[in-house]
Every structure is written in structure tokens, then in C-alpha cells.
Design an enzyme around this catalytic site. Structure first.
Site, PDB file in Angstrom:
ATOM      1  N   ASP A 281       0.866  -1.179   0.124  1.00 23.97           N
ATOM      2  CA  ASP A 281       0.029  -0.079  -0.044  1.00 23.97           C
ATOM      3  C   ASP A 281       0.985   1.337   0.045  1.00 23.97           C
ATOM      4  O   ASP A 281       2.253   1.034   0.092  1.00 23.97           O
ATOM      5  CB  ASP A 281      -1.163   0.144   1.218  1.00 23.97           C
ATOM      6  CG  ASP A 281      -2.193   0.758   0.921  1.00 23.97           C
ATOM      7  OD1 ASP A 281      -3.202   0.523   1.730  1.00 23.97           O
ATOM      8  OD2 ASP A 281      -2.170   1.769   0.184  1.00 23.97           O
TER       9      ASP A 281
HETATM   10  C1  GLC Z   1      -4.136   4.597  -0.091  1.00 20.12           C
HETATM   11  C2  GLC Z   1      -5.076   3.308   0.081  1.00 20.12           C
HETATM   12  C3  GLC Z   1      -5.169   2.108  -0.984  1.00 20.12           C
HETATM   13  C4  GLC Z   1      -4.802   2.851  -2.167  1.00 20.12           C
HETATM   14  C5  GLC Z   1      -3.483   3.317  -2.444  1.00 20.12           C
HETATM   15  C6  GLC Z   1      -3.108   3.857  -3.711  1.00 20.12           C
HETATM   16  O1  GLC Z   1      -3.603   4.821   0.740  1.00 20.12           O
HETATM   17  O2  GLC Z   1      -4.999   2.645   1.361  1.00 20.12           O
HETATM   18  O3  GLC Z   1      -6.385   1.380  -0.989  1.00 20.12           O
HETATM   19  O4  GLC Z   1      -5.229   1.722  -3.214  1.00 20.12           O
HETATM   20  O5  GLC Z   1      -3.301   4.188  -1.382  1.00 20.12           O
HETATM   21  O6  GLC Z   1      -3.928   5.367  -3.986  1.00 20.12           O
END
Ligand code: GLC
Length: 754
Positions: A281
Site C-alpha cells: 500500500d
Molecule cells: C491508499 C489506500 C489504498 C490505495 C492506495 C493507492 O492509501 O490505502 O487503498 O489503493 O493508497 O492510492
């Protein structure tokens, strides 16, 4: 655009057309090409493929990263011309010409916005969810997005958690069915097609179990619960072929997912045999430092590689430290190769080597009429009728003037809900607009009363009350602004924000019938409001076509069929609240509520069982609940046997009749209960559902199969058991109703001895 760019784009389009039909390579062909390419890559080039950056246009620094081979995928770039120019840098201006993947959070639509996933869950209709995902893939694919960070299948039992909006609610069986449908919608039957996207099962795992419903918070999940509930949808998505997974921010029992080898390697790869790609993430590798799990970024990089995180999203851990780790022998290049292999494999599966560019001739395909119609149907099937004392549907013979009140009546931005980075709010059709179109502007009296949902300024109340007094019915659109749910947006108080509840009381005081329509990103605590309003409609942020969908339902053109994917609390303090709870040794009985307790009551006078003095026990509206403009009757379930062996199966039949005066869709829900087991089991567990449409008076028999996997539970780590003993089975309209029928699981010897 200068002539040079025009020529480049013309050549590009010709190239796209020539190769757009690149058929999917076989797995063997892909493996062969991956191994060949890998054998020619330097360590630097390999590490670059493991790096994902957020885009910021065709900027010299990004071009430099690409040309040096330091980035393998880019998220958040949605201008197709920029996508093509950046892709050109990767394909034409690097040594090996490895194409980039462009990714985006396309969570519930790209331009045509569907209901938030929690709303889509309320449809209990996998076909609607799959259709929405297919439309999203077509729209996003038309600007070059080939990877979405969706579906989110985090089970959430706590409405305080803002990201409950992005998932499919509290039940793993419902989340599994809808998550699989979403993967199919995104990926289609040929992932090389430019109007498909790689799906991403997220957030692996246990993210929704955040303590106290506070985002990113720690989780404590016994392995049996983790496997019975939280991993169940992920296993299904791995089996359904989700091309990618994303590891979660949280720690599980002290181990952050980004460094959790047991989770990412032992369970996902070794036990489940998953061979797709794992992306971190945003910054989650780096965040193992504040977690207290990594000493520094170099340590975090080593832990993430060891656990099996293929791509580092925005931690710069791999580009910063992987070379040194390999050169010092702390990470093997073979391990790096295994991660790179997953990245290259995905790029071949997406057909990017053959067809890397957006076909500008067909770019930006948005808002097709059929897509808008599908989005409207999704709203119609997602909205839940929670209460109706006869006010709905709007009776055109009696109702001439309609008061449209509330901060969510004309909220083009907020009705779209959370995670809509690409929203063009001017395309949102609001309830006010739709009702004016349906009834004529002259018959709609509009007074918002409050400017936005958190508004505490009551200066607009008098106009709202005047509007109500002039009308035959009041439609009060309340709820939450989009920003009040989603990532990092948790609420400890689940009341209607601002002065919305006070406005409802003033509208009710006019003596006019009041319909409360709530648009929110979560289930709210609305005990008082539901007592006050004559009818209550709940719509988890419905997206672009919220207005037409709700107008059709309120007018009765369409019948309600939404059923709740969560348990509605009476009070915030009941959270976490979910239907598949344990019975405890003192289940609630003889509830005495706080205002009924006599003065100087004796300590044990209210009984000693499990309930709240102020909120009682259980949900205000249970999981699976929803009313209709018609009524349905259920026969008792009929079982194919009253006893089965632990490896046996059972057929369950139930006849459902539309006992009302108009057609309607009903969601028949199959629940079981294992009454006695070596680990106590929930009072009910959903094991199947079927949405059926019945004409007035029509009956239909639904049939379910119960297999050992439906009766099994995890008893020790990965080990499952179907234990002999008594079970109950329901086919019911929700988790609180229905007549159970019993059957027994018996040891084979017992059956044989008869
Ligand atoms: C965010 C979220 C995730 C998302 C990623 C990219 O913090 O936790 O769900 O896909 O970053 O935006």
C-alpha cells in the site's frame, strides 16, 4: 499541439490499431518470454521494475526516472496523452523497452460513478456489480489505466471505520460473491484487451478489524477468526484469478502485513498457490518503521522482500536499498528475480509489450447512455427501505406539491461518495433535479435548510419549514458529505452530522408526512430519526445517477429491493456490531432500559444478561434487512435429510410467495448455526443467498446446497473441522427472522449402524 506531436500520435494510433488485436499469450509463452527478458536485465533494471511512483505529468524528473529504468509502474496518471508520452519514454528510450503499467483507484466507477461498494453490496446482485466493474474498466481503459486497486474485500464490523464505505460490509459470504463479480467485471475474459484492468484484492489482510474502528489501527485477530472471516473473500479472489493483491497498512497481532511472511508467503503463495502480483500500500513498507517493526528503510526493504511484496508503492525502499542488500548478500538476487518475474508476468498478461499505447482515436469513452442507465439501476437496487408507514410511494392522486429539503438534495459532489478522484460533478444528477424533471419544477418546493451536512447554522430552517407547510409531502435528504467516510475518515459518533436531526424535528412538527432519505458512507445511529420520520430510505452514496434512481423509487416506478449488508446500530456505543456474533453464556433477556429502572433499584434487579441499559441489544435494523412495496411469505425450509455425515451435503428448499399487490424482488438468505462445537460458533452465519423477482401472488421454490465447506470452521490454524452435532438452518429475509429447521451431523459409524 505541434506537428511533431501530431505525427507521433498519428503513428501511435496506427501502431495501436495494428496490434490492438494482440491475442493473449499462453502461460508457457509468457513464462518463456519473462525468463528470457529477466536473463538480460541488470540488477538496476530489475529493481526499477519493483518501483511504483505516483504520476505528476510529463515532468523531466519522471522522464528521467523512466529513462534510467528506475520505475516500473505509475499510479494516478489519467491524461491519455501524458500516458502515451511517458510510455513512449519507457518503450523507446530505455535499453530493454519494458512498458509501464498505469494504475488508479477506480473503486466504484471512473467517470460514470456507481454506488460506493457498500451500496453495491446492498443490491445483493453480483450481476450489477460485475456490470459496474466492466463499465469502469472500459472508461478507465480508454485513458490508459490498466490496473485498478479494487475490489476491497476487507470485512468490516465497525461503522466507525471510514473505509467500511469501500468494502462489501460485514459478511464474508456476501463480500466473496460480490468481490468475485467485481474481479470478473474488471478483468473480463481476455486481460490483453485495452478495455480491461488487472484487479487488486485489497487490503490483505485484516485491515477492517482496526481496533475501535480507527483507521490504520492495530488488529488482534486469532488465526481461526482470521481464516473463518477475514481471509475468506481473499481466498476466493485468489481462486477467481485476481491478477494482483495489495498488502494492508495494519499489523496483525504485532506483525505489519508489509513484512508478514506468514501471510504473504506461507498462506497466500505456499498454501493457496497464488501466483499473481503483490503490491504494497502507499508507503506501507516505510511505515514499518513507525510501526516499530523496522529499524530503518533498509531493514524494511529486506523484510518486505523476504515477505514477498513485489512492488514498492511510494516508499522508495527498493530503489534506495535493494542493490546494497543484494551486493552484501543479505537478499539473494534470485529472490529479487522472483518478484520481478511477477511484474513482467503481469505486463505480458496485460498485452502491454504488444500494445503499450492508448488508442487516441477511441480515448476518453465516458458516460455512455447504457452506462448511465446501469448506474441508475444500481442505485435503484442498492437503496434500502427501512421504514414506511404508508407515505411511500408518493401518491400522485393526493400529492400535488412536494417539499424537497436538506443538504443532500442537490449535492452533486457529495452524492458520489468517497474515492472518486475522477468525478466530474456536473454529470451528477441529484434528487432535486430528478424530482423536478419527474413532477415539474412548479410542483417542487426546494429549501435546503442547511448548506452542508455538518452545517450548524439554522438560518435556513424557517424557509425549510415554510416549504414543508406548503407541501403535501416532505422529502428530507440528509446524510454525510463524501469526505466523512473513506480512508482516514473515521467517526466516533455515528449521529447525523451538524443540525440535521434538529431540522427533521422541525419538519415533523409541521404535521406533514416526512420521508427521511439518508445518503451516507456507512450505517449511522438513527434511532430517534427513524422514530420521527414517517418513512426512511437509506442510500449508501449512490454516485452519478443517485437522483433518477431515488426518484423512481420514491415515486413507485421501481420497487425497493435493497437489503442491508451491515447491522444498523441504535447507538454508536454498540460498535463493533455484527449479526454473526457469539451467543455468550448470558444472552440478552428481560431487557430493562435505563429510563425504566426504578429509583434505588437493587444491583441485580435488571437481570444479569448481555445488553446495554441505554441501547438494549442487537441492531436497529439487522443484516439483510430491507422492506418492499409488496410483502413476501416464506415456507419453513425443507431439508433433503435430517442427518448427514461430516463429509455429506444437504439440499435446502424454501418456497417464497409474493403476498402483496405488486411485483417485487426478494433476497432469500440461507443461514446456519452450529449449536455445539469445540470452539463456540456464531448464532447465525450466511451460507448463501438468491435474489428473485416475483409477481403478485407468485410463488417460487429456491434451492440451496450445504456442503462440508459450509459447515466447517477453522479449529487450529489452517485445519478445519465439521463436527458432529445439531445444526439449525434458516431461509429468511434477514438475520433476525425466519423459522429454523434442525439437522444433525453424525459420525458415519452411527449412520451405518442404523
Ligand atoms: C491508499 C489506500 C489504498 C490505495 C492506495 C493507492 O492509501 O490505502 O487503498 O489503493 O493508497 O492510492
Amino acid at each position: 499541439m505541434n506537428s511533431k506531436n501530431r505525427l507521433f500520435l498519428a503513428l501511435l494510433s496506427a501502431c495501436c490499431l495494428a496490434t490492438a488485436s494482440a491475442a493473449a499469450l499462453s502461460e508457457a509463452e509468457i513464462n518463456s518470454r519473462v525468463n528470457d527478458l529477466l536473463s538480460r536485465m541488470t540488477l538496476e533494471e530489475k529493481i526499477g521494475q519493483l518501483n511504483q511512483l505516483s504520476g505528476y505529468g510529463y515532468a523531466p524528473e519522471m522522464v528521467g526516472h523512466i529513462r534510467s529504468g528506475a520505475v516500473g509502474s505509475i499510479l494516478n496518471e489519467v491524461d491519455p496523452e501524458v500516458v502515451n508520452k511517458l510510455q513512449h519514454e519507457a518503450v523507446e528510450n530505455t535499453r530493454l523497452g519494458i512498458p509501464l503499467i498505469f494504475a488508479r483507484d477506480v473503486i466504484h466507477g471512473f467517470k460514470t460513478i456507481f454506488p460506493i461498494p457498500l451500496g453495491q453490496a446492498a443490491t445483493w446482485n453480483p450481476a450489477i456489480v460485475e456490470e459496474g466493474a466492466r463499465i469502469a474498466a472500459d472508461e478507465a481503459g480508454s485513458v490508459g489505466i490498466r490496473w485498478t486497486f479494487s475490489p476491497m474485500v476487507d470485512i468490516a464490523r465497525d461503522a466507525r471505520w471510514g473505509r467500511i464505505a469501500e468494502g462489501f460490509g460485514e459478511d464474508p459470504v456476501l463480500a466473496t460473491a460480490l468481490g468475485v463479480a467485481m474481479v470478473k467485471g474488471y478483468q473480463g475474459d481476455d486481460l490483453t484487451k485495452p478495455n480491461t484492468m488487472a484487479a487488486c484484492a485489497k487490503h490483505f489482510a485484516g485491515y477492517g478489524a482496526a481496533e475501535a474502528g480507527k483507521d490504520y489501527n492495530t488488529t488482534w485477530i486469532p488465526e481461526e477468526l482470521l481464516r473463518d472471516v477475514y481471509l475468506r473473500p481473499f481466498k476466493a479472489l485468489a481462486d477467481a484469478g485476481s491478477a494482483t493483491f495489495m498488502c494492508s497498512f495494519n499489523d496483525i497481532n504485532g506483525v505489519p502485513s508489509s513484512g508478514n511472511r506468514k501471510l504473504l508467503q506461507n498462506i497466500l503463495r505456499d498454501e493457496w498457490g497464488y501466483d499473481g502480483l503483490m503490491v504494497s500500500d502507499w508507503g506501507s513498507i516505510q511505515q514499518m518503521i513507525p510501526h516499530g517493526y523496522s529499524e530503518n528503510l533498509r531493514h524494511a526493504a529486506a523484510q518486505a522482500v523476504d515477505a514477498g511484496v513485489d512492488i514498492d508503492m511510494e516508499s522508495y525502499a527498493y530503489t534506495g536499498h535493494l542493490r546494497d542488500l543484494v551486493e552484501k548478500g543479505e537478499v539473494s538476487e534470485a529472490r529479487v528475480d522472483s518478484l520481478v518475474r511477477n511484474v513482467l508476468n503481469l505486463k505480458y498478461r496485460l498485452g502491454l509489450f504488444e500494445n503499450p499505447y492508448v488508442d487516441m482515436a477511441s480515448a476518453k469513452r465516458f458516460y455512455a447512455p447504457a452506462s448511465l442507465e446501469a448506474a441508475r439501476r444500481a442505485v435503484e437496487e442498492s437503496a434500502i427501505l427501512l421504514k414506511n408507514s404508508g407515505t411511500l410511494p408518493i401518491n400522485n392522486s393526493k400529492v400535488k406539491k412536494i417539499a424537497v429539503i436538506g443538504p443532500m438534495a442537490d449535492a452533486q459532489h457529495d452524492q458520489a461518495g468517497t474515492w472518486v478522484f475522477d468525478l466530474e460533478k456536473e454529470h451528477s444528477v441529484t434528487p432535486l433535479t430528478a424530482l423536478q424533471q419527474m413532477y415539474g419544477k412548479e410542483n417542487i418546493i426546494y429549501a435546503p435548510g442547511l448548506e452542508y451536512t455538518r452545517d450548524l447554522n439554522t438560518k435556513g430552517f424557517s424557509d425549510a419549514v415554510k416549504a414543508a407547510k406548503k407541501a403535501d409531502v416532505v422529502l428530507y435528504f440528509a446524510g454525510e458529505e463524501a469526505v466523512l467516510s473513506g480512508e482516514a475518515h473515521c467517526r466516533a459518533d455515528l449521529s447525523l452530522p451538524g443540525a440535521q436531526s434538529r431540522l427533521l424535528d422541525e419538519l415533523k412538527a409541521t404535521g406533514k408526512p416526512v420521508v427521511l432519505i439518508v445518503q451516507a458512507g456507512r450505517q449511522l445511529a438513527l434511532m430517534h430519526e427513524c422514530e420521527t420520520a414517517d418513512a426512511v430510505v437509506y442510500c449508501f452514496h449512490g454516485g452519478t445517477m443517485t437522483g433518477p434512481g431515488l426518484a423512481n423509487l420514491l415515486a413507485g416506478t421501481t420497487n425497493f429491493s435493497g437489503r442491508s449488508p451491515v447491522s444498523f446500530p441504535r447507538m454508536s456505543g454498540q460498535e463493533p456490531l455484527y449479526y454473526n456474533r457469539k451467543n455468550t453464556g448470558r444472552p440478552a433477556e428481560g431487557i430493562t432500559l435505563i429510563n425504566d429502572i426504578p429509583l434505588e433499584a437493587g444491583q441485580t434487579s435488571t437481570g444479569c444478561t448481555s445488553f446495554y441499559l441505554d441501547a438494549g441489544d442487537g441492531a436497529l435494523f439487522p443484516f439483510g434487512y430491507g422492506l418492499s412495496y409488496t410483502t413476501f411469505a416464506y415456507s419453513d425450509p425443507v431439508l433433503s435429510a435430517t442427518e448427514i455425515a461430516p463429509d455429506g451435503s444437504l439440499t435446502v428448499k424454501c418456497t417464497i410467495t409474493n403476498t402483496g399487490k405488486r411485483a417485487g424482488a426478494e433476497v432469500a438468505q440461507l443461514y446456519i448455526r452450529d449449536h455445539v462445537a469445540s470452539l463456540v460458533r456464531p448464532v447465525r452465519e450466511l451460507r448463501g443467498f438468491e435474489k428473485i423477482t416475483l409477481q403478485p401472488g407468485e410463488s417460487r421454490t429456491v434451492e440451496f446446497q450445504l456442503h462440508p465447506s459450509d459447515l466447517a470452521f477453522h479449529i487450529n490454524g489452517a485445519q478445519t473441522a465439521v463436527e458432529p452435532g445439531e445444526f439449525s438452518v434458516w431461509v429468511a429475509p434477514n438475520a433476525n427472522e425466519g423459522n429454523p429447521v434442525k439437522f444433525n451431523v453424525v459420525k458415519p459409524a452411527e449412520i451405518a449402524s442404523r
